[in-house]
Write a protein that holds these residues in place. Structure first.
Motif, PDB file in Angstrom:
ATOM      1  N   ARG A 255      -2.448   4.538   5.709  1.00 40.35           N
ATOM      2  CA  ARG A 255      -1.695   5.661   6.271  1.00 40.35           C
ATOM      3  C   ARG A 255      -0.399   5.119   6.880  1.00 40.35           C
ATOM      4  O   ARG A 255      -0.331   4.705   8.026  1.00 40.35           O
ATOM      5  N   GLN A 256       0.664   5.108   6.076  1.00 37.34           N
ATOM      6  CA  GLN A 256       1.958   4.556   6.449  1.00 37.34           C
ATOM      7  C   GLN A 256       3.051   5.501   5.955  1.00 37.34           C
ATOM      8  O   GLN A 256       2.816   6.356   5.094  1.00 37.34           O
ATOM      9  N   PRO A 257       4.292   5.358   6.494  1.00 37.25           N
ATOM     10  CA  PRO A 257       5.410   6.136   5.948  1.00 37.25           C
ATOM     11  C   PRO A 257       5.617   5.832   4.463  1.00 37.25           C
ATOM     12  O   PRO A 257       5.265   4.750   3.974  1.00 37.25           O
ATOM     13  N   ALA A 258       6.188   6.788   3.763  1.00 37.08           N
ATOM     14  CA  ALA A 258       6.335   6.662   2.309  1.00 37.08           C
ATOM     15  C   ALA A 258       7.151   5.437   1.928  1.00 37.08           C
ATOM     16  O   ALA A 258       6.879   4.795   0.907  1.00 37.08           O
ATOM     17  N   GLU A 259       8.172   5.085   2.743  1.00 35.92           N
ATOM     18  CA  GLU A 259       9.010   3.938   2.405  1.00 35.92           C
ATOM     19  C   GLU A 259       8.268   2.610   2.577  1.00 35.92           C
ATOM     20  O   GLU A 259       8.615   1.615   1.932  1.00 35.92           O
ATOM     21  N   VAL A 260       7.277   2.567   3.465  1.00 41.15           N
ATOM     22  CA  VAL A 260       6.553   1.326   3.750  1.00 41.15           C
ATOM     23  C   VAL A 260       5.287   1.218   2.913  1.00 41.15           C
ATOM     24  O   VAL A 260       4.739   0.132   2.744  1.00 41.15           O
ATOM     25  N   VAL A 264       2.836  -2.062   1.904  1.00 39.92           N
ATOM     26  CA  VAL A 264       1.463  -2.188   2.404  1.00 39.92           C
ATOM     27  C   VAL A 264       0.498  -2.373   1.238  1.00 39.92           C
ATOM     28  O   VAL A 264      -0.442  -3.179   1.320  1.00 39.92           O
ATOM     29  N   ALA A 265       0.725  -1.653   0.168  1.00 38.95           N
ATOM     30  CA  ALA A 265      -0.156  -1.789  -1.000  1.00 38.95           C
ATOM     31  C   ALA A 265      -0.091  -3.204  -1.571  1.00 38.95           C
ATOM     32  O   ALA A 265      -1.119  -3.791  -1.936  1.00 38.95           O
ATOM     33  N   GLU A 266       1.118  -3.793  -1.635  1.00 37.68           N
ATOM     34  CA  GLU A 266       1.250  -5.151  -2.155  1.00 37.68           C
ATOM     35  C   GLU A 266       0.579  -6.164  -1.223  1.00 37.68           C
ATOM     36  O   GLU A 266      -0.067  -7.114  -1.684  1.00 37.68           O
ATOM     37  N   ILE A 267       0.735  -5.967   0.087  1.00 39.02           N
ATOM     38  CA  ILE A 267       0.097  -6.893   1.038  1.00 39.02           C
ATOM     39  C   ILE A 267      -1.416  -6.798   0.941  1.00 39.02           C
ATOM     40  O   ILE A 267      -2.127  -7.818   0.965  1.00 39.02           O
ATOM     41  N   ASN A 268      -1.932  -5.579   0.833  1.00 40.20           N
ATOM     42  CA  ASN A 268      -3.384  -5.423   0.683  1.00 40.20           C
ATOM     43  C   ASN A 268      -3.888  -6.071  -0.606  1.00 40.20           C
ATOM     44  O   ASN A 268      -4.970  -6.674  -0.635  1.00 40.20           O
ATOM     45  N   ALA A 269      -3.102  -5.947  -1.672  1.00 40.36           N
ATOM     46  CA  ALA A 269      -3.497  -6.602  -2.927  1.00 40.36           C
ATOM     47  C   ALA A 269      -3.524  -8.121  -2.759  1.00 40.36           C
ATOM     48  O   ALA A 269      -4.428  -8.802  -3.267  1.00 40.36           O
ATOM     49  N   LEU A 270      -2.542  -8.653  -2.016  1.00 39.49           N
ATOM     50  CA  LEU A 270      -2.532 -10.092  -1.762  1.00 39.49           C
ATOM     51  C   LEU A 270      -3.727 -10.512  -0.907  1.00 39.49           C
ATOM     52  O   LEU A 270      -4.352 -11.557  -1.165  1.00 39.49           O
ATOM     53  N   LEU A 271      -4.058  -9.688   0.099  1.00 43.31           N
ATOM     54  CA  LEU A 271      -5.224  -9.987   0.933  1.00 43.31           C
ATOM     55  C   LEU A 271      -6.508  -9.962   0.109  1.00 43.31           C
ATOM     56  O   LEU A 271      -7.387 -10.824   0.272  1.00 43.31           O
ATOM     57  N   ASP A 272      -6.614  -8.983  -0.775  1.00 39.60           N
ATOM     58  CA  ASP A 272      -7.808  -8.916  -1.630  1.00 39.60           C
ATOM     59  C   ASP A 272      -7.897 -10.132  -2.545  1.00 39.60           C
ATOM     60  O   ASP A 272      -8.984 -10.691  -2.766  1.00 39.60           O
TER      61      ASP A 272
END
Length: 485
Positions: A255-260, A264-272
């Motif tokens: 749950r983040q602003p549309a621009e961010v 966030v999706a890329e960081i989560n993919a890196l964390l996964d």
């Protein structure tokens, strides 16, 4: 040993302009630049409009004076008669006012400000060599600039600039009235001092500048607030990343602003991806531990049945290997089930236990182990990993000291710093780099395999901490271990 106050987290200063290279600084500087340019452009535009307005008011007043003079001339066509006697009488009448028997120019022809001497408010009528002027001229004659024929208009006065007989700048309005029957034209002039234009405009511009300055301050304050609110999601994202690194959460909230959100999706993919790689590595460790567990159990049984371990030296080694294998099995299992969450461990209790055990082991050397770790100070670390790191550091200090080992700890912001120092010979810079490499031993006469410090370093870095070798205040070596608090 650093002073305790030096380790306290410094108060976080709110820098509205940000540091060099920050987005906030760039946005504010760009907004300030555009605001400044817009305000200057607005001031120049309004100043130009004010100048035109005041000039129009002055021109209208001068045109009214010229039209009044034209009306008086039409009432008395002989006011500029070529007869010298009549001309002299008319000139006297023009200079001395109504009732003198001259040109009937009306009772208010030299009213304020045209009656004040050298006021800059003048009027003059000229036909050939005959000149009539206002009382403010004091008998002097205005010199007129050349008016191009294309600008001359027989019905309306034209603007011009000039100077009075005393050299002061004037605003002129000139009407050229063609002469009759080939006679010379009649030139009617009315003037106002240039200060009558500059003064009101400058006064208005000062007030305008003050108003624009206040408006600019309010606009910049609005930009400050807008930038601060606009960058708030990035600050919140930074805090969430810190929580991920500390083990508080596993992934960033979606749950983040549309621009961010794409970031966030890329960081989560890196964390996964990192989590998957870590799980894969832990799986290999678990497989290795399982592979060693059975042969180790067989070796332990063989030693017990055959009696090969006559002096009892091999059994403790086998037991130690078994404990380490079980420990890594538990870690692999916990990582697979529970994820990266970490429990907070009481640092003082672990240090006290290790110090007591190692002091007894080195009792023949008479090592004095002093612990200055405050109660309640905790670290976010696995208890067995903490014991392994601290055990290696304290063991090395006890082995190389002359008789004193000191252990201290302080909180430094979000981290906890632990110092283990001794009064031994210490190490130079080259030797410090060497002992942090696996299998490197500086003294082969001492027991050990050279894995203690490298293992402690790897475990510290695994938790996001560090391990640094320094000079000790006691004269030997000091190891600075940093762990998440």
């Amino acid at each position: 040993m650093p002073a305790p106050h030096a380790l306290r987290p410094k108060p976080r200063r709110r820098a509205w302009l940000g540091g060099p290279g920050s987005l906030q600084r760039r946005l504010l500087l760009a907004a300030g630049l555009f605001l400044g340019v817009a305000l200057v452009a607005a001031g120049l535009s309004i100043g130009f409009v004010l100048h035109r307005f005041v000039r129009g008011q002055i021109d209208g007043r001068l045109d009214d004076r010229i039209l009044s003079l034209v009306a008086d001339l039409r009432q008395d066509p002989g006011a500029l008669s070529p007869d010298p006697d009549a001309r002299s009488a008319k000139a006297d009448a023009a200079r001395h006012g109504p009732g003198s028997g001259g040109l009937p120019l009306g009772g208010g022809r030299d009213g304020s400000p045209f009656e004040r001497h050298r006021s800059g408010w003048y009027w003059q009528i000229r036909r050939g060599e005959t000149v009539l002027g206002s009382a403010s001229l004091g008998g002097r004659i205005l010199s007129l600039p050349e008016i191009p024929e294309k600008r001359q208009d027989g019905d309306r006065p034209v603007p011009a600039d000039g100077t009075d007989p005393w050299g002061e700048s004037l605003i002129l309005r000139i009407l050229t009235w063609p002469g009759e029957a080939g006679g010379p034209p009649t030139i009617l002039v009315a003037s106002a001092p240039a200060a009558a234009l500059r003064g009101p405009v400058l006064e208005a511009l000062r007030t305008l500048g003050l108003c624009l300055g206040v408006v600019g301050l309010f606009l910049f304050a609005g930009v400050l607030l807008q930038v601060h609110l606009g960058l708030r999601p990035l600050r919140r994202l930074r805090d969430q990343l810190a929580a991920v690194r500390a083990g508080g959460i596993a992934r960033l909230p979606l749950r983040q602003p549309a621009e961010v959100r794409p970031l966030v999706a890329e960081i989560n993919a890196l964390l996964d991806q990192n989590a998957a790689s870590l799980d894969h590595a832990r799986g290999h460790v678990a497989n290795l531990a399982h592979g060693l567990k059975t042969p180790l159990a067989t070796l332990s049984m063989a030693l017990a049945e055959t009696g090969a371990d006559r002096d009892g030296a091999l059994a403790p080694l086998v037991a130690s290997m078994d404990r380490r294998i079980r420990h890594h099995l538990r870690r692999a299992r916990a990582a697979a089930v529970g994820g990266p969450a970490r429990a907070r461990v009481d640092l003082a209790a672990h240090v006290a236990d290790l110090a007591m055990v190692l002091a007894r082991i080195h009792a023949e050397k008479g090592v004095d182990v002093v612990s200055r770790v405050p109660d309640g100070l905790g670290v976010a670390c696995d208890p067995q990993d903490l014991d392994e790191m601290l055990g290696n550091l304290i063991e090395n200090a006890c082995r190389w000291c002359r008789g004193r080992v000191r252990i201290e700890a302080r909180r430094a912001g979000a981290e906890v710093v632990v110092w283990v120092e001794d009064d031994g010979q210490g190490l130079d810079a080259e030797a410090r780099a060497a002992v942090l490499k696996r299998g490197r031993r500086l003294d082969e006469s001492q027991p050990g395999h050279g894995f203690g410090l490298p293992i402690a370093l790897e475990l510290a870095e695994l938790y996001g901490g560090s391990l640094v070798l320094e000079d000790a205040a006691l004269g030997g070596l000091r190891v600075r271990l940093t762990l998440p608090g």
